[in-house]
Write a protein that holds these residues in place. Structure first.
Motif, PDB file in Angstrom:
ATOM      1  N   MET A   1       0.816  -1.195   0.000  1.00 52.55           N
ATOM      2  CA  MET A   1       0.000   0.000   0.000  1.00 52.55           C
ATOM      3  C   MET A   1       0.860   1.259   0.000  1.00 52.55           C
ATOM      4  SD  MET A   1      -3.188   0.705   0.018  1.00 52.55           S
ATOM      5  CE  MET A   1      -4.281   2.038   0.300  1.00 52.55           C
ATOM      6  N   ASP A   2       2.037   1.189   0.620  1.00 52.74           N
ATOM      7  CA  ASP A   2       2.919   2.342   0.673  1.00 52.74           C
ATOM      8  C   ASP A   2       3.431   2.716  -0.721  1.00 52.74           C
ATOM      9  OD1 ASP A   2       3.627   4.143   2.564  1.00 52.74           O
ATOM     10  OD2 ASP A   2       5.444   3.109   3.216  1.00 52.74           O
ATOM     11  N   GLY A   3       3.747   1.685  -1.521  1.00 53.62           N
ATOM     12  CA  GLY A   3       4.233   1.942  -2.874  1.00 53.62           C
ATOM     13  C   GLY A   3       3.165   2.578  -3.748  1.00 53.62           C
ATOM     14  N   LEU A   4       1.919   2.167  -3.554  1.00 59.99           N
ATOM     15  CA  LEU A   4       0.812   2.741  -4.311  1.00 59.99           C
ATOM     16  C   LEU A   4       0.643   4.223  -3.988  1.00 59.99           C
ATOM     17  CD1 LEU A   4      -1.567   2.318  -6.242  1.00 59.99           C
ATOM     18  CD2 LEU A   4      -2.952   1.700  -4.267  1.00 59.99           C
ATOM     19  N   GLN A   5       0.792   4.576  -2.726  1.00 66.15           N
ATOM     20  CA  GLN A   5       0.669   5.974  -2.336  1.00 66.15           C
ATOM     21  C   GLN A   5       1.823   6.805  -2.885  1.00 66.15           C
ATOM     22  OE1 GLN A   5       0.317   5.857   1.922  1.00 66.15           O
ATOM     23  NE2 GLN A   5      -1.922   5.802   1.849  1.00 66.15           N
ATOM     24  N   GLN A   6       3.007   6.219  -2.920  1.00 65.36           N
ATOM     25  CA  GLN A   6       4.160   6.961  -3.427  1.00 65.36           C
ATOM     26  C   GLN A   6       4.035   7.234  -4.923  1.00 65.36           C
ATOM     27  OE1 GLN A   6       7.594   4.679  -2.336  1.00 65.36           O
ATOM     28  NE2 GLN A   6       7.726   5.600  -0.286  1.00 65.36           N
ATOM     29  N   ILE A   7       3.385   6.367  -5.644  1.00 62.78           N
ATOM     30  CA  ILE A   7       3.218   6.552  -7.093  1.00 62.78           C
ATOM     31  C   ILE A   7       1.871   7.205  -7.402  1.00 62.78           C
ATOM     32  CG2 ILE A   7       2.982   5.350  -9.289  1.00 62.78           C
ATOM     33  CD1 ILE A   7       4.947   3.270  -8.232  1.00 62.78           C
ATOM     34  N   GLY A   8       0.835   6.776  -6.705  1.00 63.84           N
ATOM     35  CA  GLY A   8      -0.518   7.228  -7.009  1.00 63.84           C
ATOM     36  C   GLY A   8      -0.772   8.691  -6.720  1.00 63.84           C
ATOM     37  N   LEU A   9      -0.302   9.185  -5.600  1.00 63.87           N
ATOM     38  CA  LEU A   9      -0.561  10.577  -5.248  1.00 63.87           C
ATOM     39  C   LEU A   9       0.070  11.567  -6.226  1.00 63.87           C
ATOM     40  CD1 LEU A   9      -0.432  10.527  -1.339  1.00 63.87           C
ATOM     41  CD2 LEU A   9      -2.414  10.752  -2.829  1.00 63.87           C
ATOM     42  N   PRO A  10       1.327  11.403  -6.628  1.00 62.87           N
ATOM     43  CA  PRO A  10       1.875  12.334  -7.628  1.00 62.87           C
ATOM     44  C   PRO A  10       1.144  12.251  -8.977  1.00 62.87           C
ATOM     45  CG  PRO A  10       3.658  11.217  -6.507  1.00 62.87           C
ATOM     46  CD  PRO A  10       2.391  10.557  -6.072  1.00 62.87           C
ATOM     47  N   VAL A  11       0.777  11.037  -9.368  1.00 59.65           N
ATOM     48  CA  VAL A  11       0.045  10.892 -10.637  1.00 59.65           C
ATOM     49  C   VAL A  11      -1.311  11.574 -10.528  1.00 59.65           C
ATOM     50  CG1 VAL A  11      -1.069   9.220 -12.170  1.00 59.65           C
ATOM     51  CG2 VAL A  11       1.255   8.802 -11.342  1.00 59.65           C
ATOM     52  N   LEU A  12      -1.996  11.388  -9.407  1.00 60.24           N
ATOM     53  CA  LEU A  12      -3.282  12.039  -9.188  1.00 60.24           C
ATOM     54  C   LEU A  12      -3.117  13.560  -9.189  1.00 60.24           C
ATOM     55  CD1 LEU A  12      -6.277  11.609  -8.594  1.00 60.24           C
ATOM     56  CD2 LEU A  12      -5.698  11.601  -6.167  1.00 60.24           C
ATOM     57  N   GLY A  13      -2.050  14.056  -8.603  1.00 60.39           N
ATOM     58  CA  GLY A  13      -1.787  15.494  -8.606  1.00 60.39           C
ATOM     59  C   GLY A  13      -1.549  16.032 -10.007  1.00 60.39           C
ATOM     60  N   ILE A  14      -0.827  15.280 -10.815  1.00 61.20           N
ATOM     61  CA  ILE A  14      -0.565  15.699 -12.195  1.00 61.20           C
ATOM     62  C   ILE A  14      -1.853  15.717 -13.001  1.00 61.20           C
ATOM     63  CG2 ILE A  14       0.561  14.993 -14.354  1.00 61.20           C
ATOM     64  CD1 ILE A  14       2.908  13.986 -12.565  1.00 61.20           C
ATOM     65  N   VAL A  15      -2.688  14.702 -12.827  1.00 52.32           N
ATOM     66  CA  VAL A  15      -3.963  14.644 -13.543  1.00 52.32           C
ATOM     67  C   VAL A  15      -4.857  15.811 -13.118  1.00 52.32           C
ATOM     68  CG1 VAL A  15      -6.082  13.293 -13.817  1.00 52.32           C
ATOM     69  CG2 VAL A  15      -3.861  12.165 -13.958  1.00 52.32           C
ATOM     70  N   ALA A  16      -4.896  16.095 -11.832  1.00 48.77           N
ATOM     71  CA  ALA A  16      -5.705  17.218 -11.340  1.00 48.77           C
ATOM     72  C   ALA A  16      -5.191  18.546 -11.892  1.00 48.77           C
ATOM     73  CB  ALA A  16      -5.701  17.236  -9.815  1.00 48.77           C
ATOM     74  N   ALA A  17      -3.884  18.730 -11.916  1.00 44.25           N
ATOM     75  CA  ALA A  17      -3.310  19.968 -12.455  1.00 44.25           C
ATOM     76  C   ALA A  17      -3.612  20.103 -13.948  1.00 44.25           C
ATOM     77  CB  ALA A  17      -1.804  19.992 -12.221  1.00 44.25           C
ATOM     78  N   ALA A  18      -3.564  18.996 -14.677  1.00 46.93           N
ATOM     79  CA  ALA A  18      -3.878  19.035 -16.108  1.00 46.93           C
ATOM     80  C   ALA A  18      -5.341  19.413 -16.332  1.00 46.93           C
ATOM     81  CB  ALA A  18      -3.570  17.685 -16.750  1.00 46.93           C
ATOM     82  N   ALA A  19      -6.235  18.868 -15.512  1.00 48.30           N
ATOM     83  CA  ALA A  19      -7.659  19.188 -15.656  1.00 48.30           C
ATOM     84  C   ALA A  19      -7.920  20.660 -15.354  1.00 48.30           C
ATOM     85  CB  ALA A  19      -8.488  18.302 -14.729  1.00 48.30           C
ATOM     86  N   VAL A  20      -7.303  21.172 -14.297  1.00 41.76           N
ATOM     87  CA  VAL A  20      -7.479  22.586 -13.952  1.00 41.76           C
ATOM     88  C   VAL A  20      -6.931  23.474 -15.067  1.00 41.76           C
ATOM     89  CG1 VAL A  20      -6.715  24.398 -12.360  1.00 41.76           C
ATOM     90  CG2 VAL A  20      -7.544  22.214 -11.469  1.00 41.76           C
ATOM     91  N   THR A  21      -5.777  23.138 -15.589  1.00 42.08           N
ATOM     92  CA  THR A  21      -5.175  23.921 -16.674  1.00 42.08           C
ATOM     93  C   THR A  21      -6.066  23.911 -17.906  1.00 42.08           C
ATOM     94  OG1 THR A  21      -2.977  23.368 -15.854  1.00 42.08           O
ATOM     95  CG2 THR A  21      -3.128  24.168 -18.128  1.00 42.08           C
ATOM     96  N   PHE A  22      -6.615  22.754 -18.240  1.00 42.45           N
ATOM     97  CA  PHE A  22      -7.506  22.644 -19.397  1.00 42.45           C
ATOM     98  C   PHE A  22      -8.709  23.567 -19.241  1.00 42.45           C
ATOM     99  CE2 PHE A  22     -11.327  20.701 -21.202  1.00 42.45           C
ATOM    100  CZ  PHE A  22     -10.987  20.712 -22.538  1.00 42.45           C
ATOM    101  N   TYR A  23      -9.346  23.549 -18.076  1.00 43.51           N
ATOM    102  CA  TYR A  23     -10.521  24.381 -17.869  1.00 43.51           C
ATOM    103  C   TYR A  23     -10.175  25.860 -17.844  1.00 43.51           C
ATOM    104  CZ  TYR A  23     -13.461  20.336 -17.177  1.00 43.51           C
ATOM    105  OH  TYR A  23     -14.154  19.187 -17.374  1.00 43.51           O
ATOM    106  N   VAL A  24      -9.065  26.228 -17.260  1.00 43.08           N
ATOM    107  CA  VAL A  24      -8.660  27.641 -17.232  1.00 43.08           C
ATOM    108  C   VAL A  24      -8.421  28.147 -18.646  1.00 43.08           C
ATOM    109  CG1 VAL A  24      -6.786  29.201 -16.556  1.00 43.08           C
ATOM    110  CG2 VAL A  24      -7.757  27.612 -14.887  1.00 43.08           C
TER     111      VAL A  24
END
Length: 69
Positions: A1-24
């Motif tokens: 579970m620790d490895g998933l958090q180390q990879i998943g959270l940055p990927v989720l952050g990148i996806v969220a930033a891309a979505a915000v940038t697209f809408y802006v």
């Protein structure tokens, strides 16, 4: 579970930033286009003209494209 958090959270952050940038970017382009349409709808005296026909709109878009090249 620790490895998933180390990879998943940055990927989720990148996806969220891309979505915000697209809408802006999308909303800023829509706003710019609406202001341009508003300016186009005024004549020299500041009086609004009726909405142009589709033929006039196509002619204006074609003229803009030709002036950019």
């Amino acid at each position: 579970m620790d490895g998933l958090q180390q990879i998943g959270l940055p990927v989720l952050g990148i996806v969220a930033a891309a979505a915000v940038t697209f809408y802006v970017v999308s909303f800023s382009e829509i706003r710019e286009k609406s202001f341009q349409d508003l300016e186009d709808s005024e004549d020299d005296n500041g009086v609004f003209k009726p909405s142009p026909s589709s033929r006039e709109k196509r002619a204006r878009r074609k003229a803009r494209r030709e002036s950019k090249t």
